[in-house]
Design an enzyme around this catalytic site. Sequence first.
Site, short mmCIF file in Angstrom:
data_model
loop_
_atom_site.label_atom_id
_atom_site.label_comp_id
_atom_site.label_asym_id
_atom_site.label_seq_id
_atom_site.Cartn_x
_atom_site.Cartn_y
_atom_site.Cartn_z
N HIS A 292 -9.78 -6.07 -2.10
CA HIS A 292 -8.92 -5.15 -2.84
C HIS A 292 -8.96 -5.56 -4.30
O HIS A 292 -9.03 -6.75 -4.61
CB HIS A 292 -7.47 -5.25 -2.33
N PHE B 176 -5.35 7.44 6.47
CA PHE B 176 -5.82 6.06 6.69
C PHE B 176 -4.73 5.02 6.48
O PHE B 176 -4.99 3.82 6.62
CB PHE B 176 -7.03 5.76 5.79
N ARG C 128 -13.46 -4.32 -10.45
CA ARG C 128 -13.82 -3.10 -9.71
C ARG C 128 -15.35 -2.93 -9.66
O ARG C 128 -15.90 -2.52 -8.65
CB ARG C 128 -13.17 -1.86 -10.35
N THR D 13 -15.55 2.01 -2.80
CA THR D 13 -14.63 1.83 -1.67
C THR D 13 -15.38 1.88 -0.34
O THR D 13 -15.12 1.07 0.55
CB THR D 13 -13.54 2.94 -1.70
N TYR E 199 0.82 -1.21 0.00
CA TYR E 199 0.00 0.00 0.00
C TYR E 199 0.86 1.27 0.00
O TYR E 199 0.36 2.33 0.37
CB TYR E 199 -0.94 -0.01 1.20
P1 ADP Z 1 -9.91 0.93 -3.25
O1 ADP Z 1 -9.60 -0.22 -2.33
O2 ADP Z 1 -11.38 1.00 -3.58
O3 ADP Z 1 -9.04 0.95 -4.49
P2 ADP Z 1 -8.25 3.12 -2.27
O4 ADP Z 1 -7.18 2.59 -3.17
O5 ADP Z 1 -8.61 4.55 -2.39
O6 ADP Z 1 -9.61 2.27 -2.44
O7 ADP Z 1 -7.85 2.86 -0.76
C1 ADP Z 1 -7.25 1.66 -0.36
C2 ADP Z 1 -7.92 1.16 0.90
O8 ADP Z 1 -7.66 2.08 1.95
C3 ADP Z 1 -9.44 1.07 0.82
O9 ADP Z 1 -9.91 -0.12 0.26
C4 ADP Z 1 -9.82 1.18 2.29
O10 ADP Z 1 -9.62 -0.08 2.94
C5 ADP Z 1 -8.80 2.16 2.79
N1 ADP Z 1 -9.32 3.53 2.71
C6 ADP Z 1 -9.42 4.32 1.64
N2 ADP Z 1 -9.95 5.52 1.93
C7 ADP Z 1 -10.20 5.48 3.24
C8 ADP Z 1 -10.74 6.40 4.16
N3 ADP Z 1 -11.14 7.62 3.78
N4 ADP Z 1 -10.86 6.02 5.45
C9 ADP Z 1 -10.46 4.80 5.85
N5 ADP Z 1 -9.94 3.86 5.01
C10 ADP Z 1 -9.81 4.20 3.74
MG MG Z 2 -7.01 1.20 -4.66
#
Ligand code: ADP
Ligand code: MG
Length: 146
Positions: free
Chosen positions: A120, A59, A87, A93, A51
Amino acid sequence: MTVERTLSIIKPDAVGNNHIGDIVSAFEKAGLKIVACKMLHLSKQQAEEFYAVHKGRPFFTPLVDFMITGPVMVMVLEGNNAIAENRRIMGETNPVQAKEKSPHSIRAKFANTIDENAVHGSDSPETAQTEIAFFFKNGEICPRTR
Ligand code: ADP
Ligand code: MG
C-alpha cells in the site's frame, strides 16, 4: 523537489512470502529512507477504519478480510517527492497491468492478483499525513541525522 513523507504498508501476502527485504531494498535503492517502521497484525476494526474511503465498493470486505490474514509492516518513507516516488516504485494497482507497464515495480515482481497486491502507498499529501498519523506518534518517527 520537495522532501516528503509517505506511508507504506507491506501487505500480508508479501510478508508471508518473505519479501520484506526485497521490498525495503527497492525503496532504499531508489533513494527513499525509512524513518519509522513496525510490524503489526491489524484488527478488523483497524483495517476497516484505514480503508474507510473504499467503504461501499465491492472489494471493500475482501480487502479488509485479506489485510487481517497475517502481519503487515508499516513504514514511513522519506525523500524527494516520496509520495509519487513510492507509487512509481509500487507499480499499478493490478499486478497484471504492472507486469506490462512497469515490469521492475514491486507489484510486477511480488504480487499476483489485484486482491493481494503486496504493498500500500499513500496517494496524496493529505492521505500521507492522515495515514502516517494512523500508525505513528511523532516520537516514533526518527529524523535522519546521518
Ligand atoms: P492502490 O492500493 O493502488 O492505491 P486503491 O486505493 O484503488 O489502490 O485500492 C485499495 C486496494 O483495494 C488495492 O490495493 C487492492 O488491494 C484493492 N482493490 C482495489 N481495486 C480492486 C478491485 N477492482 N478488485 C479487488 N481489489 C481491489
Ligand atoms: Mg489507494
